[in-house]
Design a protein around this motif. Structure first.
Motif, PDB file in Angstrom:
ATOM      1  N   SER A 102       0.851  -1.209   0.000  1.00  0.00           N
ATOM      2  CA  SER A 102       0.000   0.000   0.000  1.00  0.00           C
ATOM      3  C   SER A 102       0.877   1.246   0.000  1.00  0.00           C
ATOM      4  N   ILE A 103       1.982   1.189   0.747  1.00  0.00           N
ATOM      5  CA  ILE A 103       2.893   2.344   0.795  1.00  0.00           C
ATOM      6  C   ILE A 103       3.533   2.560  -0.578  1.00  0.00           C
ATOM      7  N   LEU A 104       3.914   1.465  -1.219  1.00  0.00           N
ATOM      8  CA  LEU A 104       4.472   1.568  -2.581  1.00  0.00           C
ATOM      9  C   LEU A 104       3.438   2.190  -3.531  1.00  0.00           C
ATOM     10  N   ARG A 105       2.189   1.739  -3.414  1.00  0.00           N
ATOM     11  CA  ARG A 105       1.153   2.265  -4.322  1.00  0.00           C
ATOM     12  C   ARG A 105       0.960   3.773  -4.147  1.00  0.00           C
ATOM     13  N   ALA A 106       0.913   4.203  -2.889  1.00  0.00           N
ATOM     14  CA  ALA A 106       0.758   5.645  -2.627  1.00  0.00           C
ATOM     15  C   ALA A 106       1.943   6.413  -3.223  1.00  0.00           C
ATOM     16  N   HIS A 107       3.135   5.831  -3.104  1.00  0.00           N
ATOM     17  CA  HIS A 107       4.348   6.466  -3.637  1.00  0.00           C
ATOM     18  C   HIS A 107       4.278   6.577  -5.169  1.00  0.00           C
ATOM     19  N   LEU A 108       3.887   5.499  -5.829  1.00  0.00           N
ATOM     20  CA  LEU A 108       3.780   5.525  -7.297  1.00  0.00           C
ATOM     21  C   LEU A 108       2.702   6.514  -7.737  1.00  0.00           C
ATOM     22  N   GLN A 109       1.592   6.535  -6.994  1.00  0.00           N
ATOM     23  CA  GLN A 109       0.459   7.362  -7.408  1.00  0.00           C
ATOM     24  C   GLN A 109       0.684   8.855  -7.157  1.00  0.00           C
ATOM     25  N   GLU A 110       1.801   9.213  -6.513  1.00  0.00           N
ATOM     26  CA  GLU A 110       2.163  10.636  -6.479  1.00  0.00           C
ATOM     27  C   GLU A 110       2.468  11.129  -7.896  1.00  0.00           C
ATOM     28  N   LEU A 111       2.875  10.216  -8.777  1.00  0.00           N
ATOM     29  CA  LEU A 111       3.270  10.619 -10.132  1.00  0.00           C
ATOM     30  C   LEU A 111       2.448   9.991 -11.255  1.00  0.00           C
ATOM     31  N   ILE A 112       1.921   8.795 -11.021  1.00  0.00           N
ATOM     32  CA  ILE A 112       1.165   8.127 -12.093  1.00  0.00           C
ATOM     33  C   ILE A 112      -0.116   7.500 -11.529  1.00  0.00           C
ATOM     34  N   THR A 113      -1.084   7.281 -12.410  1.00  0.00           N
ATOM     35  CA  THR A 113      -2.330   6.618 -12.013  1.00  0.00           C
ATOM     36  C   THR A 113      -2.287   5.181 -12.503  1.00  0.00           C
ATOM     37  N   ASP A 126      -5.932  -1.337 -10.725  1.00  0.00           N
ATOM     38  CA  ASP A 126      -5.593  -2.424  -9.799  1.00  0.00           C
ATOM     39  C   ASP A 126      -4.773  -3.505 -10.495  1.00  0.00           C
ATOM     40  N   GLY A 127      -5.151  -3.802 -11.745  1.00  0.00           N
ATOM     41  CA  GLY A 127      -4.451  -4.839 -12.502  1.00  0.00           C
ATOM     42  C   GLY A 127      -2.999  -4.456 -12.763  1.00  0.00           C
ATOM     43  N   GLU A 128      -2.798  -3.208 -13.184  1.00  0.00           N
ATOM     44  CA  GLU A 128      -1.432  -2.729 -13.448  1.00  0.00           C
ATOM     45  C   GLU A 128      -0.599  -2.775 -12.173  1.00  0.00           C
ATOM     46  N   PHE A 139       7.343   7.333 -14.565  1.00  0.00           N
ATOM     47  CA  PHE A 139       7.626   7.410 -13.129  1.00  0.00           C
ATOM     48  C   PHE A 139       9.143   7.356 -12.891  1.00  0.00           C
ATOM     49  N   SER A 140       9.812   6.434 -13.562  1.00  0.00           N
ATOM     50  CA  SER A 140      11.249   6.244 -13.354  1.00  0.00           C
ATOM     51  C   SER A 140      12.047   7.458 -13.828  1.00  0.00           C
ATOM     52  N   ARG A 141      11.622   8.041 -14.958  1.00  0.00           N
ATOM     53  CA  ARG A 141      12.301   9.249 -15.451  1.00  0.00           C
ATOM     54  C   ARG A 141      12.149  10.398 -14.455  1.00  0.00           C
ATOM     55  N   MET A 142      10.949  10.556 -13.903  1.00  0.00           N
ATOM     56  CA  MET A 142      10.710  11.643 -12.947  1.00  0.00           C
ATOM     57  C   MET A 142      11.549  11.449 -11.682  1.00  0.00           C
TER      58      MET A 142
END
Lengths: 190, 190
Positions: free
Chosen positions: B6-17, B20-22, B127-130
């Motif tokens: 969940s923490i990883l998801r919140a971190h990723l979603q700061e930059l990308i949407t 659930d499948g992705e 995400f990785s570029r940012m």
């Protein structure tokens, strides 16, 4: 300017493969620019909208501290990208100045077009990620050499990164990049 | 380990949407890891295959020079990514060591999976570029503060980048990161 775009294509194709159509579409976002030696293309305090691919020539990115001392952040020559990236990314006024040390030919790309192209073309986002990764890794070397206070290895890194630089700029600029006095530089150089 | 993801998801979603499948597909490439305080998770000379997302805890990346002096390249805490990126990218042996300064929970991602995911998912490449752009910009600040020999601004940057660090690590480590003696650090701190 066909030659400038051929140089850009060779540079891109070091990392990605492009069809003629894709390359033409990319090119339509770049503006060719030529500047004379000594021209300052960015002043501290300016709004920064663009970055530049260096087709030919040499530039320096620098700042001047409160005591009037010049600190060189980066040299940029053929196949480098140059801007005040902090200001470009955060849309804040420039802290650096960028000056041409030779006559230069550049291809200008706006920040919004960089982001648009990255979003439209996965390949170009990949190219951009790889380029900024190289920049990050170069910075890592530079930080470690600065922390270790190892002027000799900073000098060696500079020779590696910019093989022709030593013939192209005054010694005082090399000393400023490495963060040593001209006397110390003479000892490293000998 | 659901909380870690969940923490990883919140971190990723700061930059990308992400759907659930992705997100589930991304997660399947991450390995949860837990280490005790003091554990060294990377030794100089090791082959480097992985990087780590820090879910909880604090680590240091450092090297020890010929005189036995320790130089801290990076602290990594919650929401940071950590590895010896030079070695990871060039597939050369590690020059840094990475040690846990607290008990840590990590999510491990291999270099080949990072590249695979970037190539499969344009969003993840973005995400990785940012992320690497942020790392590059932080390095730029650090180089300029080192070149200007301005320990006060390096200390201020550290407080900004790692707000809770000062309460979490011994002063000697802070001094090593900034590149000053403990005596100088006391003056900056006061």
């Amino acid at each position: 300017m066909t030659e400038a775009f051929s140089i850009l294509r060779a540079h891109l194709q070091e990392l990605i493969t492009l069809t003629d159509g894709e390359f033409e579409y990319l090119c339509s976002h770049f503006q060719p620019k030529k500047y004379k030696k000594h021209t300052i293309i960015l002043h501290p305090g300016d709004r920064v909208h663009n970055e530049y691919f260096v087709v030919k020539g040499l530039l320096k990115t620098f700042l001047t501290d409160e005591d009037g001392k010049e600190h060189i952040w980066q040299f940029a020559m053929e196949n480098w990208w140059v801007s005040d990236y902090q200001a470009l990314h955060h849309q804040t006024p420039a802290t650096f100045a960028i000056q041409c040390l030779e006559e230069v030919t550049l291809l200008q790309l706006s920040y919004s077009d960089r982001n648009k192209l990255c979003s439209e073309m996965h390949k170009f986002e990949h190219f951009s990620r790889m380029k900024v990764t190289s920049g990050f890794l170069n910075m890592q070397n530079r930080v470690m050499a600065l922390l270790k206070n190892d002027a000799q290895s900073r000098y060696q890194q500079l020779l590696q990164q910019y093989p022709t630089l030593i013939q192209r700029v005054p010694k005082a600029l090399i000393a400023s990049y490495i963060g040593v006095s001209r006397e110390t530089l003479s000892r490293l150089h000998s």
